[in-house]
Every structure is written in structure tokens, then in C-alpha cells.
Scaffold this motif. Structure first.
Motif, PDB file in Angstrom:
ATOM      1  N   THR A  25       0.835  -1.210   0.000  1.00  0.00           N
ATOM      2  CA  THR A  25       0.000   0.000   0.000  1.00  0.00           C
ATOM      3  C   THR A  25       0.865   1.252   0.000  1.00  0.00           C
ATOM      4  O   THR A  25       0.616   2.193  -0.764  1.00  0.00           O
ATOM      5  CB  THR A  25      -0.949  -0.005   1.218  1.00  0.00           C
ATOM      6  N   LYS A  26       1.875   1.283   0.862  1.00  0.00           N
ATOM      7  CA  LYS A  26       2.771   2.455   0.913  1.00  0.00           C
ATOM      8  C   LYS A  26       3.520   2.622  -0.403  1.00  0.00           C
ATOM      9  O   LYS A  26       3.703   3.746  -0.884  1.00  0.00           O
ATOM     10  CB  LYS A  26       3.778   2.333   2.068  1.00  0.00           C
ATOM     11  N   LEU A  27       3.945   1.520  -0.992  1.00  0.00           N
ATOM     12  CA  LEU A  27       4.647   1.593  -2.275  1.00  0.00           C
ATOM     13  C   LEU A  27       3.727   2.159  -3.361  1.00  0.00           C
ATOM     14  O   LEU A  27       4.134   3.032  -4.134  1.00  0.00           O
ATOM     15  CB  LEU A  27       5.168   0.210  -2.673  1.00  0.00           C
ATOM     16  N   GLN A  28       2.501   1.712  -3.395  1.00  0.00           N
ATOM     17  CA  GLN A  28       1.544   2.235  -4.371  1.00  0.00           C
ATOM     18  C   GLN A  28       1.289   3.720  -4.151  1.00  0.00           C
ATOM     19  O   GLN A  28       1.203   4.490  -5.115  1.00  0.00           O
ATOM     20  CB  GLN A  28       0.232   1.447  -4.302  1.00  0.00           C
ATOM     21  N   HIS A  71      11.501   0.774 -10.001  1.00  0.00           N
ATOM     22  CA  HIS A  71      12.268  -0.279 -10.657  1.00  0.00           C
ATOM     23  C   HIS A  71      12.734  -1.416  -9.754  1.00  0.00           C
ATOM     24  O   HIS A  71      13.094  -2.481 -10.256  1.00  0.00           O
ATOM     25  CB  HIS A  71      13.492   0.329 -11.353  1.00  0.00           C
ATOM     26  N   ARG A  72      12.753  -1.203  -8.451  1.00  0.00           N
ATOM     27  CA  ARG A  72      13.322  -2.221  -7.569  1.00  0.00           C
ATOM     28  C   ARG A  72      12.401  -2.660  -6.426  1.00  0.00           C
ATOM     29  O   ARG A  72      12.515  -3.781  -5.945  1.00  0.00           O
ATOM     30  CB  ARG A  72      14.627  -1.709  -6.941  1.00  0.00           C
ATOM     31  N   GLU A 113      14.843   7.894  -4.947  1.00  0.00           N
ATOM     32  CA  GLU A 113      13.767   7.129  -4.316  1.00  0.00           C
ATOM     33  C   GLU A 113      12.686   6.759  -5.324  1.00  0.00           C
ATOM     34  O   GLU A 113      12.148   5.650  -5.302  1.00  0.00           O
ATOM     35  CB  GLU A 113      13.158   7.903  -3.142  1.00  0.00           C
ATOM     36  N   ARG A 114      12.386   7.686  -6.236  1.00  0.00           N
ATOM     37  CA  ARG A 114      11.399   7.396  -7.287  1.00  0.00           C
ATOM     38  C   ARG A 114      11.870   6.225  -8.136  1.00  0.00           C
ATOM     39  O   ARG A 114      11.115   5.303  -8.428  1.00  0.00           O
ATOM     40  CB  ARG A 114      11.175   8.640  -8.146  1.00  0.00           C
ATOM     41  N   ASN A 115      13.127   6.249  -8.515  1.00  0.00           N
ATOM     42  CA  ASN A 115      13.665   5.164  -9.342  1.00  0.00           C
ATOM     43  C   ASN A 115      13.662   3.837  -8.591  1.00  0.00           C
ATOM     44  O   ASN A 115      13.359   2.792  -9.162  1.00  0.00           O
ATOM     45  CB  ASN A 115      15.059   5.516  -9.852  1.00  0.00           C
ATOM     46  N   TYR A 116      13.969   3.895  -7.303  1.00  0.00           N
ATOM     47  CA  TYR A 116      13.910   2.677  -6.494  1.00  0.00           C
ATOM     48  C   TYR A 116      12.481   2.128  -6.456  1.00  0.00           C
ATOM     49  O   TYR A 116      12.255   0.945  -6.699  1.00  0.00           O
ATOM     50  CB  TYR A 116      14.405   2.947  -5.066  1.00  0.00           C
ATOM     51  N   CYS A 117      11.516   2.992  -6.188  1.00  0.00           N
ATOM     52  CA  CYS A 117      10.120   2.554  -6.111  1.00  0.00           C
ATOM     53  C   CYS A 117       9.639   1.988  -7.448  1.00  0.00           C
ATOM     54  O   CYS A 117       8.937   0.974  -7.490  1.00  0.00           O
ATOM     55  CB  CYS A 117       9.210   3.706  -5.687  1.00  0.00           C
TER      56      CYS A 117
END
Length: 142
Positions: free
Chosen positions: A9-12, A90-91, A84-88
Motif C-alpha cells: 500500500t505504501k509503495l503504491q 524499478h526495484r 527514491e522514485r527510481n527505487y520505487c
């Protein structure tokens, strides 16, 4: 709610904020392009539009936004969020089964995501103010 469900949920939420940030910058740039085009009044060609930025990532959008906006603190905050955006994007969805069942790992990741969600929401709110400001300028251009 389980820790894994809370993590998803937090990731979304984080990804949604980043999508809205990107779209807000696109809209801002499109308005800036219209202002420039009107001011030039066909003296020289200026044919940039929304289509020129519609597929740009946050990093590319920020480079362009920086050239049309003077809110340097906001630009700096967004720049700090790109990693952080790229981590969320892509990873963060790539977790091992062990990680998905590790309460300590999930708790730590949730804390990180809460910080990302909060920071991205703050930037999004500031972007909305910048978008309102440029729309007022655009409306008053004759």
C-alpha cells in the motif's frame, strides 16, 4: 493489515505521488510553452507542446522544469527524491520470499516508504501551487 500488505500500500502511494508529480510538471511546462509561444507572436518558431514532454521521466522533466521555474527549494527537494522514485519504480517490487516474510526487513522498508510518501506529497502540493501560478499567468497573456 499484515506488514507485507502495508508495504504494498505504501509503495503504491509513493508511486502514485510520483506519477502526479510528473504530470504536474508536464502540465506546468505545457503552460510555459504556450506563454512563450504567445509572447513570441510568430516572430520565431516555437513549437514545443505537451507532446514534447509526455513520455519524459521525472529526472528529464526536472531538468526542463528548472529552466522555467524559480522555486529552487522545490527543485532541490524533487532532485533529492529522484533516487527514491527510481527505487520505487524499478526495484521495490522485487523482493525475495525471505524478505516478504521478514518482519524486521518489512518494518524498516515501511518506514522508508512513509518518508518517501510524505516528502513526495509535500513536493506535489508545492507543484500544484506552481501550476496554479503559471496558469494565472497564461490566462492573462494576450
Amino acid at each position: 493489515m499484515s506488514l507485507l500488505a502495508e508495504y504494498w500500500t505504501k509503495l503504491q502511494n509513493a508511486l502514485l505521488n510520483f506519477q502526479f508529480m510528473e504530470e504536474s510538471i508536464r502540465m506546468y511546462l505545457a503552460s510555459a510553452y504556450r506563454i512563450v509561444s504567445k509572447k513570441l507572436d510568430n516572430q520565431i518558431p516555437f513549437e514545443f507542446t505537451y507532446k514534447d514532454v509526455q513520455n519524459d521521466s521525472l529526472g528529464k522533466l526536472l531538468i526542463k522544469f528548472d529552466k522555467f521555474n524559480s522555486n529552487k527549494p522545490l527543485i532541490g527537494k524533487i532532485r533529492q527524491l529522484i533516487k527514491e522514485r527510481n527505487y520505487c519504480a524499478h526495484r521495490a517490487y522485487l523482493m525475495t520470499a525471505e524478505e516478504q516474510n521478514d518482519d524486521k526487513f518489512l518494518s524498516d522498508e515501511i518506514v522508508k516508504l512513509k518518508t518517501i510518501v510524505s516528502s513526495s506529497k509535500e513536493c506535489l502540493n508545492s507543484l500544484m501551487e506552481e501550476l496554479k501560478r503559471i496558469e494565472e499567468i497564461r490566462k492573462n497573456i494576450k
